[in-house]
Design a protein around this motif. Structure first.
Motif, short mmCIF file in Angstrom:
data_model
loop_
_atom_site.label_atom_id
_atom_site.label_comp_id
_atom_site.label_asym_id
_atom_site.label_seq_id
_atom_site.Cartn_x
_atom_site.Cartn_y
_atom_site.Cartn_z
N GLY A 6 -4.55 -49.10 -4.66
CA GLY A 6 -4.60 -47.63 -4.70
C GLY A 6 -3.91 -47.13 -5.94
N TYR A 7 -3.85 -45.82 -6.07
CA TYR A 7 -3.35 -45.18 -7.28
C TYR A 7 -2.13 -44.33 -6.98
CZ TYR A 7 -7.86 -46.72 -8.90
OH TYR A 7 -8.93 -47.51 -9.22
N THR A 8 -1.27 -44.24 -7.97
CA THR A 8 -0.14 -43.32 -7.84
C THR A 8 -0.58 -41.97 -8.38
OG1 THR A 8 1.45 -45.10 -8.04
CG2 THR A 8 2.24 -42.88 -8.53
N VAL A 9 -0.51 -41.00 -7.50
CA VAL A 9 -1.03 -39.68 -7.82
C VAL A 9 0.11 -38.66 -7.76
CG1 VAL A 9 -2.63 -37.83 -7.13
CG2 VAL A 9 -3.30 -40.25 -6.88
N ALA A 10 0.23 -37.88 -8.81
CA ALA A 10 1.21 -36.78 -8.81
C ALA A 10 0.45 -35.46 -8.73
CB ALA A 10 2.06 -36.82 -10.08
N VAL A 11 1.00 -34.51 -7.99
CA VAL A 11 0.46 -33.15 -7.95
C VAL A 11 1.56 -32.21 -8.44
CG1 VAL A 11 -0.44 -31.28 -6.50
CG2 VAL A 11 -1.14 -33.66 -6.06
N LEU A 12 1.33 -31.59 -9.59
CA LEU A 12 2.32 -30.66 -10.13
C LEU A 12 1.89 -29.23 -9.77
CD1 LEU A 12 4.80 -29.86 -11.79
CD2 LEU A 12 3.42 -30.10 -13.87
N GLY A 13 2.81 -28.51 -9.13
CA GLY A 13 2.46 -27.19 -8.57
C GLY A 13 2.05 -27.37 -7.12
N ALA A 14 2.67 -28.36 -6.47
CA ALA A 14 2.21 -28.78 -5.13
C ALA A 14 2.41 -27.71 -4.07
CB ALA A 14 2.93 -30.07 -4.72
N THR A 15 3.32 -26.77 -4.29
CA THR A 15 3.60 -25.77 -3.26
C THR A 15 2.71 -24.53 -3.38
OG1 THR A 15 5.32 -24.75 -4.60
CG2 THR A 15 6.01 -26.49 -3.08
N GLY A 16 1.94 -24.43 -4.44
CA GLY A 16 1.05 -23.28 -4.61
C GLY A 16 -0.20 -23.38 -3.76
N ALA A 17 -0.99 -22.31 -3.79
CA ALA A 17 -2.22 -22.29 -2.97
C ALA A 17 -3.15 -23.43 -3.37
CB ALA A 17 -2.92 -20.94 -3.10
N VAL A 18 -3.32 -23.64 -4.67
CA VAL A 18 -4.21 -24.72 -5.12
C VAL A 18 -3.56 -26.08 -4.92
CG1 VAL A 18 -5.39 -25.72 -7.13
CG2 VAL A 18 -5.47 -23.24 -6.75
N GLY A 19 -2.26 -26.18 -5.18
CA GLY A 19 -1.54 -27.44 -5.01
C GLY A 19 -1.66 -27.96 -3.58
#
Lengths: 339, 339
Positions: A6-19
């Motif tokens: 699998g892959y290591t995935v980061a989400v920046l802005g994770a708390t926003g509506a799109v995040g």
């Protein structure tokens, strides 16, 4: 990008509506995530989100955040992207950026996977996710390239969630409490603010030139880049309506030869990512609540112009947070991986 | 019609959203009313309305209702108009009819007082008030006839009050109680019903032919009759939005020669019934809440098409119950009288 476990995935802005929608979409599409890093500004650090039933604690973004990351989904605004995308790329991540920061940059692919998946391959570390109102327009127009696109007009009916969670909250306050003294609509930076509840505002984003808004110019410039039609004429009007989720677009497209509505309907019915809902006598056509929670683009009201046999009108609807943002970003990530 | 000590005015459909607005408008414009008769169906008889601070009791309409009436304002639907207008005319009244019943009938003038006041003079007892979405479009387009109108496109953002008081009540219920099980939107006669709160429905009135709605065909046919341009090309899309009062329209007009936005702005600034609100960099443009309670048509976002120097885009807003119905009807009545 090779599959390990699998892959290591980061989400920046994770708390926003799109995040948040990005986390949901990774889960719904069963993206092969080995490790998930939910990143945000320091003030959101410590918040807890849920991914596949497990709690994920939001970390403040730092250079260390991107160490070992394969794919970084960014949705924290253009300024944040300009600061952090180069650092993430330096650490070896591929950044899929939902902001406008890199969309028109030469060498940065601007990708709608149903339309120009080949473009993603040429990335140099950053791939841009187009603007929400552009993405759904592209999914509906691209299949008609085989006939030849001459001129597109689009008047939008855009949901407030395109302005983020604070706009969703503000519209709800306006509707519930009659609190229309907010300073968010049409744009926080504006000199005048108007109620959004039970109102229509012909302004999305700021005005840039000759009476057009940035949102309108995105429809022109991003469409040309994605469709690889540098001369395509797009005449845009971007309008905000008191809808929470789901953008609608009243679209005309003049083609290079005469067509019937039936021909266009049949081309679109075969097109990836398109759901044709078009039986008006039975009351069937797209509307925002139909699209909410899905990754498809709904097209209906397909009809020939009353006077021009080369022009087709249609009504195009999609979930602006999903196909218009998070879903499209995860689809781009899927172009990079093997399972 | 000669002035004595004022005119006897009847309002049929007085308890409806438009009927009430007719009473308000007669009062606001200080129409010389000697006697006012508020008429409605038997089931609304006995309701009490207010006119100039006095109570007016609604009477059930009958042939006797029109005896001695100079002007009868009708707003009770096409079926009622077809039944009662000939009877009112027979009694000597001039009927100004807000329904669609007579709009396209040869010999019945279809009048927007700023646009074709001369047409009213040729009436044979009935004058038709155009459809709401048509009226505001006419006020904005008519001044540009001097340049020559070639092709008009219009995508509407229509308020629910165009469907009457019950639609206003229904939208409020949906918003306040989340009650979206109603069977009113998009049209009561439809096979499918959808929520209107936080939604957009690309259907106003029923579908008639080739994928167009009756509302859309009104925009085509009524515009041609009012502007006396039988070949005018109008490409319509009529859409309902969760707004209570005030229709908006995203309009393009292709003219017979190249123009600048400044030229169009200056023509419209001089035009009767038009208020130009067009300073986007200062956040000034029309929106429904700006128009509510007024009889004017607001025009802004005036800009040239990005690619065609003959095409102008604009955003046109008016109060659909006032300029779109009651106000326009009373203005027509004023063409008939002397003070």
């Amino acid at each position: 990008m090779s599959y390990k476990d699998g892959y290591t995935v980061a989400v920046l802005g994770a708390t926003g509506a799109v995040g948040r929608a990005m986390l949901e979409t990774l889960e719904r599409r069963d993206f092969p995530v080995r490790e998930l890093r939910a990143l945000a500004s320091p003030k959101s650090a410590g918040q807890q989100l849920t991914y596949k039933g497990e709690t994920v604690t939001v970390e403040a973004v730092s250079e260390a955040s991107f160490k070992g990351v394969d794919i970084a989904l960014f949705s924290a605004g253009a300024t944040t992207s300009l600061e952090w995308a180069p650092k993430a790329v330096e650490q070896g991540a591929v950044v899929i950026d939902n902001s406008s920061a890199y969309r028109m940059t030469d060498g940065v692919p601007l990708v709608v996977p149903e339309v120009n998946p080949h473009a993603a391959k040429a990335h140099k570390g950053i791939i841009a996710n187009p603007n929400c109102s552009t993405i759904q327009l592209m999914v509906a127009l691209s299949p008609l390239r085989s006939i030849g696109l001459e001129h597109v007009t689009v008047s939008t009916y855009q949901a407030v969630s395109g302005m983020g969670q604070k706009a969703i909250d503000a519209l709800k306050r306006e509707v519930e409490n009659g609190d229309t003294e907010g300073t968010l609509f049409p744009v926080a930076s504006g000199t005048n603010h108007y109620p959004m509840a039970f109102n229509v505002l012909p302004q999305c984003d700021v005005f840039v030139e000759d009476g057009y808004t940035k949102e309108e110019m995105k429809l022109v410039n991003e469409s040309r880049k994605i469709l690889e039609l540098k001369e395509l004429r797009v005449s845009p009007t971007a309008v905000r309506v008191p809808v929470v989720y789901g953008h609608s677009e009243s679209v005309s497209v003049r083609l290079n030869r005469p067509v019937t509505a039936a021909e266009v309907r049949s081309i679109l019915a075969e097109a990836p990512g398109v759901v044709v809902v078009d039986d008006p006598l039975r009351g069937l056509y797209p509307h925002p609540l139909m699209a909410v929670g899905t990754g498809d683009t709904y097209v209906g009201r397909i009809r020939r112009d009353l006077f021009d046999d080369r022009t087709i009108w249609m009504f195009v609807v999609a979930d602006n947070l999903l196909k218009g943002a998070a879903w499209n970003a995860v689809q781009i990530a899927e172009l990079l991986i093997t399972r």
